[in-house]
Write an enzyme that holds these catalytic residues in place. Structure first.
Site, PDB file in Angstrom:
ATOM      1  N   ARG A   1      -9.538  47.513   4.379  1.00 42.03           N
ATOM      2  CA  ARG A   1      -8.532  46.745   4.484  1.00 42.03           C
ATOM      3  C   ARG A   1      -8.124  45.134   4.212  1.00 42.03           C
ATOM      4  O   ARG A   1      -7.207  44.519   4.391  1.00 42.03           O
ATOM      5  CB  ARG A   1      -7.158  47.377   5.168  1.00 42.03           C
TER       6      ARG A   1
ATOM      7  N   SER B 161       0.269  53.412   7.976  1.00 34.97           N
ATOM      8  CA  SER B 161      -0.525  53.503   9.497  1.00 34.97           C
ATOM      9  C   SER B 161      -0.317  51.906   9.796  1.00 34.97           C
ATOM     10  O   SER B 161      -0.554  50.926   9.422  1.00 34.97           O
ATOM     11  CB  SER B 161      -2.079  53.271   8.872  1.00 34.97           C
TER      12      SER B 161
ATOM     13  N   GLU C  43      -3.073  46.735  11.098  1.00 37.35           N
ATOM     14  CA  GLU C  43      -2.666  46.414   9.367  1.00 37.35           C
ATOM     15  C   GLU C  43      -1.915  46.448   8.659  1.00 37.35           C
ATOM     16  O   GLU C  43      -1.379  45.573   8.087  1.00 37.35           O
ATOM     17  CB  GLU C  43      -3.034  48.138   9.130  1.00 37.35           C
TER      18      GLU C  43
HETATM   19  C1  FAD Z   1       4.267  56.008   3.853  1.00 36.59           C
HETATM   20  C2  FAD Z   1       3.211  55.186   3.672  1.00 36.59           C
HETATM   21  C3  FAD Z   1       1.840  55.455   2.754  1.00 36.59           C
HETATM   22  C4  FAD Z   1       0.985  54.485   3.103  1.00 36.59           C
HETATM   23  N1  FAD Z   1      -0.415  55.347   2.750  1.00 36.59           N
HETATM   24  C5  FAD Z   1      -1.589  54.410   2.245  1.00 36.59           C
HETATM   25  C6  FAD Z   1      -2.950  54.618   2.067  1.00 36.59           C
HETATM   26  O1  FAD Z   1      -3.400  55.850   2.523  1.00 36.59           O
HETATM   27  N2  FAD Z   1      -4.241  53.542   2.749  1.00 36.59           N
HETATM   28  C7  FAD Z   1      -3.305  52.688   2.146  1.00 36.59           C
HETATM   29  O2  FAD Z   1      -4.208  51.621   2.044  1.00 36.59           O
HETATM   30  N3  FAD Z   1      -2.188  51.870   2.764  1.00 36.59           N
HETATM   31  C8  FAD Z   1      -1.387  52.935   3.024  1.00 36.59           C
HETATM   32  N4  FAD Z   1       0.558  52.513   3.302  1.00 36.59           N
HETATM   33  C9  FAD Z   1       0.281  50.447   3.050  1.00 36.59           C
HETATM   34  C10 FAD Z   1       0.521  49.808   1.485  1.00 36.59           C
HETATM   35  O3  FAD Z   1       1.023  50.998   1.044  1.00 36.59           O
HETATM   36  C11 FAD Z   1      -0.405  49.718   1.792  1.00 36.59           C
HETATM   37  O4  FAD Z   1      -1.140  48.919   1.573  1.00 36.59           O
HETATM   38  C12 FAD Z   1      -0.113  49.098  -0.017  1.00 36.59           C
HETATM   39  O5  FAD Z   1      -1.639  48.225  -0.893  1.00 36.59           O
HETATM   40  C13 FAD Z   1       0.365  47.575  -0.077  1.00 36.59           C
HETATM   41  O6  FAD Z   1       1.348  47.007  -1.688  1.00 36.59           O
HETATM   42  P1  FAD Z   1       2.612  46.222  -2.004  1.00 36.59           P
HETATM   43  O7  FAD Z   1       3.066  46.291  -3.083  1.00 36.59           O
HETATM   44  O8  FAD Z   1       4.083  47.014  -1.377  1.00 36.59           O
HETATM   45  O9  FAD Z   1       2.472  45.748  -0.404  1.00 36.59           O
HETATM   46  P2  FAD Z   1       3.615  44.495   0.398  1.00 36.59           P
HETATM   47  O10 FAD Z   1       3.773  45.010   1.495  1.00 36.59           O
HETATM   48  O11 FAD Z   1       4.773  43.500  -0.377  1.00 36.59           O
HETATM   49  O12 FAD Z   1       2.212  43.178   0.685  1.00 36.59           O
HETATM   50  C14 FAD Z   1       1.136  43.181   1.350  1.00 36.59           C
HETATM   51  C15 FAD Z   1       0.399  41.455   1.454  1.00 36.59           C
HETATM   52  O13 FAD Z   1       0.146  41.462  -0.140  1.00 36.59           O
HETATM   53  C16 FAD Z   1       0.398  40.328  -0.242  1.00 36.59           C
HETATM   54  N5  FAD Z   1       0.565  40.666  -1.959  1.00 36.59           N
HETATM   55  C17 FAD Z   1       1.129  42.298  -2.686  1.00 36.59           C
HETATM   56  N6  FAD Z   1       1.361  41.512  -4.327  1.00 36.59           N
HETATM   57  C18 FAD Z   1       0.671  40.566  -4.265  1.00 36.59           C
HETATM   58  C19 FAD Z   1       0.445  39.794  -5.458  1.00 36.59           C
HETATM   59  N7  FAD Z   1       0.948  39.828  -6.761  1.00 36.59           N
HETATM   60  N8  FAD Z   1      -0.531  38.571  -5.136  1.00 36.59           N
HETATM   61  C20 FAD Z   1      -1.244  38.651  -3.940  1.00 36.59           C
HETATM   62  N9  FAD Z   1      -0.709  38.804  -3.103  1.00 36.59           N
HETATM   63  C21 FAD Z   1      -0.224  40.009  -3.137  1.00 36.59           C
HETATM   64  C22 FAD Z   1       1.726  40.237   0.260  1.00 36.59           C
HETATM   65  O14 FAD Z   1       1.440  38.552   0.440  1.00 36.59           O
HETATM   66  C23 FAD Z   1       1.087  40.467   1.925  1.00 36.59           C
HETATM   67  O15 FAD Z   1       0.179  39.928   2.330  1.00 36.59           O
HETATM   68  C24 FAD Z   1       0.981  53.024   3.005  1.00 36.59           C
HETATM   69  C25 FAD Z   1       2.466  52.875   3.856  1.00 36.59           C
HETATM   70  C26 FAD Z   1       3.841  54.216   3.484  1.00 36.59           C
HETATM   71  C27 FAD Z   1       4.650  53.152   3.481  1.00 36.59           C
END
Ligand code: FAD
Length: 305
Positions: free
Chosen positions: A178, A228, A298
């Site tokens: 992560r 998580s 996380e």
């Molecule tokens: C129901 C549910 C299930 C999930 N299951 C999983 C799973 O199985 N495995 C898992 O790993 N995660 C899981 N997640 C968590 C989440 O979906 C992941 O961590 C996902 O990768 C976050 O992506 P995001 O675009 O929503 O990032 P955000 O939440 O918008 O941001 C997360 C971080 O990434 C940075 N970021 C985002 N985009 C960029 C970019 N283009 N450039 C630089 N920085 C950036 C942000 O600044 C921040 O620091 C789950 C979440 C939910 C709600």
């Protein structure tokens, strides 16, 4: 504010007026459906505009945050007093080129996995139900079911705080559990090249459907959450520790340790960020006292609580 007038004038030269939002409620942009107003929220449609915005914000020393889909984010109730940048249009496109997928960081990760399946490319099945953007998945090295982004990423295009472009290969990304080299750095991921393996599209789809079925069965997808809440501590599962500590269903306001999966904190109504934070701290404290294990969040916290 004079500062904001100058900034707004600059932004209007980069993106259309409708893409600049003031005091935008972050509850509209997070999977938790929680979060106060962002001072300025900008939807950025192209690499050029993104670079220009970063350069301007870097040179003027202004605080900014790159938002993906907000699916791993807890934004404080008092909001974020900086500039939120979110990628749209060109920064969300998805192209298939032989065994490779080249996509903008703003692309929806589930959509990328659908395109891979359509093209008969295997390797991203694990990500079918991860509700973030491709950029967020790179930063977090998102993973599930023994898969993680590290296994498929070939190259990542990144802009630094001054808008300078860098192309980072897989090893340079320093992917870990992560985390990646981008986490905790003010860099923006703009484009990602992934190399996949040819396979039968039906087999790929069946595997994706099976993973999604497992998610529906085990995870509280009926409630807003950020997935998580805590990282997996070495040798343990966070959800099992929380359950063993007797915390299933524990509530602070409308924030609750999910009854279905203790690894998730869910918003069962109108939870505030403060409720979630307090519940997280309570869970950490009780697991540490009762079982001697430290839980590390996380979920990323942003802004003023
Ligand atoms: C129901 C549910 C299930 C999930 N299951 C999983 C799973 O199985 N495995 C898992 O790993 N995660 C899981 N997640 C968590 C989440 O979906 C992941 O961590 C996902 O990768 C976050 O992506 P995001 O675009 O929503 O990032 P955000 O939440 O918008 O941001 C997360 C971080 O990434 C940075 N970021 C985002 N985009 C960029 C970019 N283009 N450039 C630089 N920085 C950036 C942000 O600044 C921040 O620091 C789950 C979440 C939910 C709600």
């Amino acid at each position: 504010m004079k500062d904001d007038r100058t900034l707004t004038a600059f932004l209007e030269g980069q993106v259309t007026k409708e893409n600049i939002l003031f005091a935008e409620p972050m509850s509209k942009h997070t999977s938790f459906k929680i979060g106060g107003p962002a001072r300025i929220f900008v939807r950025v449609p192209s690499s050029e505009a993104l670079r220009a915005c970063l350069r301007y914000l870097g040179q003027t020393g202004q605080e900014y945050f790159i938002l993906g889909k907000g699916s791993n984010l807890l934004v404080g109730d008092r909001g974020y007093n900086g500039v939120i940048l979110q990628m749209t249009d060109e920064l969300c496109d998805i192209q298939v080129d032989g065994q490779r997928i080249i996509a903008g960081a703003g692309a929806s990760l589930p959509l990328v996995t659908q395109e891979a399946a359509k093209a008969g490319l295997s390797g991203l099945e694990f990500a079918a139900g991860i509700p973030g953007s491709l950029g967020g998945a790179i930063v977090m090295n998102a993973g599930a079911y023994d898969g993680e982004m590290k296994q498929v990423v070939e190259n990542v295009t990144v802009y630094d705080r001054m808008g300078e472009e860098m192309n980072l290969d897989n090893a340079t990304m320093e992917f870990g559990y992560r985390t990646s080299i981008i986490k905790d750095r003010p860099f923006a991921v703009s484009r990602v090249t992934m190399k996949l393996t040819p396979s039968d599209p039906r087999k790929i789809r069946d595997q994706m459907e099976e993973y999604n079925r497992r998610r529906r069965e085990k995870q509280p997808l009926e409630y807003p959450s950020a997935g998580s809440t805590f990282k997996r501590p070495e040798g343990h599962f966070a959800g099992k520790l929380i359950m063993d500590a007797g915390l299933r269903g524990l509530r602070v306001g409308d924030a609750q340790v999910s009854e279905k999966h203790c690894g998730f904190i869910v918003n069962i109504g109108n939870a505030s960020a403060e409720d979630v934070k307090e519940l997280m701290e309570e869970v950490q404290e009780r697991v540490r006292k009762q079982l001697g294990v430290r839980l590390e969040p996380e979920v990323i916290c942003l802004g003023d609580f």
